[in-house]
Design an enzyme around this catalytic site. Sequence first.
Site, PDB file in Angstrom:
ATOM      1  N   ASP A 108       0.841  -1.203   0.000  1.00 38.65           N
ATOM      2  CA  ASP A 108       0.000   0.000   0.000  1.00 38.65           C
ATOM      3  C   ASP A 108       0.878   1.256   0.000  1.00 38.65           C
ATOM      4  OD1 ASP A 108      -2.547  -1.541   0.498  1.00 38.65           O
ATOM      5  OD2 ASP A 108      -1.416  -2.078   2.273  1.00 38.65           O
ATOM      6  N   HIS A 157      -4.511  -3.606   5.963  1.00 38.56           N
ATOM      7  CA  HIS A 157      -4.286  -3.843   4.531  1.00 38.56           C
ATOM      8  C   HIS A 157      -5.625  -4.240   3.911  1.00 38.56           C
ATOM      9  CE1 HIS A 157      -2.613  -5.074   0.756  1.00 38.56           C
ATOM     10  NE2 HIS A 157      -3.025  -6.315   0.921  1.00 38.56           N
TER      11      HIS A 157
END
Length: 329
Positions: A162, A190
Amino acid sequence: MAKTPLRVAVTGAAGQIGYSLLFRIANGDMLGKDQPVILQLLEIADEKAQKALKGVMMEIDDCAFPLLAGMTAHADPMTAFKDADFALLVGARPRGPGMERKDLLEANAQIFTVQGKALDAVASRNVKVLVVGNPANTNAYIAMKSAPSLPAKNFTAMLRLDHNRALSQIASKTGKPVASIEKLCVWGNHSPTMYADYRFAQIDGASVKETINDDAWNRDTFLPTVGKRGAAIIEARGLSSAASAANAAIDHMHDWYLGTNGKWTTMGIPSDGSYGIPEGTMFGFPVTTENGEYTIVQGLPIDEFSQERINLTLKELTEEREGVAHLLA
Ligand SMILES: NC(=O)C1=CN([C@@H]2O[C@H](COP(=O)(O)OP(=O)(O)OC[C@H]3O[C@@H](n4cnc5c(N)ncnc54)[C@H](O)[C@@H]3O)[C@@H](O)[C@H]2O)C=CC1
Ligand SMILES: O=C([O-])CC(=O)C(=O)O
């Protein structure tokens, strides 16, 4: 004098992430170009998976990596994790189109109780564990709770993909190189609720927020693009991201072991209570790393918008944790 080889256990070694990851570990990309490694590879005790693993190992042999000091195949975590200095827990079912990562919880949670217990029993007491298999934060939490004799701080979850996705989006928006962007971070889970935060980010000393100067872009383009990037890749490729996930795993372990020289990165780590995140929650935080240890960047102001985002991702993690409580009882 040559360094003593370090033992690196990788689960799901015959899977698609494994196929990108193992070659780079053996090439020295993760622990350094002067650091020999021994690969301890785990796959399920299934004839086809074990045969595929043998095939991958034949290819690794054929690379004749100078740093590869040994390599073994395993079907039992108790042998795969023996004396491991690093454990990359990749092996788990990936999601398909239309699924969220938390839909994998039931299917994958069990794996991480078994593997946490095995790490507890046989790994090095300093083992550094990275959980990649989804839902990564909650699986890392399960592994940590299943390994009570190991320090909780040794268990981490992968938010680095990310983080790297956010870097790349900012580079493309500002027209500046990714390497020039500093002080970016991603908070939380996540999952699409993660909060990629460029309020503190700088490029050559200039504020990224002021350079972009577009809150609507942040809210309506940047955050959804980063948050839903995994789904976009599944949609385009028919398979979930693999080479970029392997790359993020290499970056995470590299920086944890070798340090960030004062620069920020993002790691999913058990909270110490910072920023009001309950202790033990496996949460993405801005960190710096030095001498094999990470430290949360402290004292950042959290505005109302950011607090809302952080609350949202924390709520999701709390629900996921409640969903697996029965496994840890
Ligand atoms: N945290 C992150 O940023 C990312 C996480 N992922 C996750 O990583 C995981 C693996 O993805 P892929 O490599 O694409 O999947 P894959 O299906 O290609 O490979 C997974 C491998 O793990 C093996 N495996 C399953 N259970 C195992 C166990 N108990 N012990 C050892 N091996 C086991 C399977 O046999 C298979 O070979 C998935 O859960 C996926 O969602 C993927 C991308 C990014
Ligand atoms: O989206 C998925 O299922 C795989 C993953 O975690 C990602 O690419 O971020």
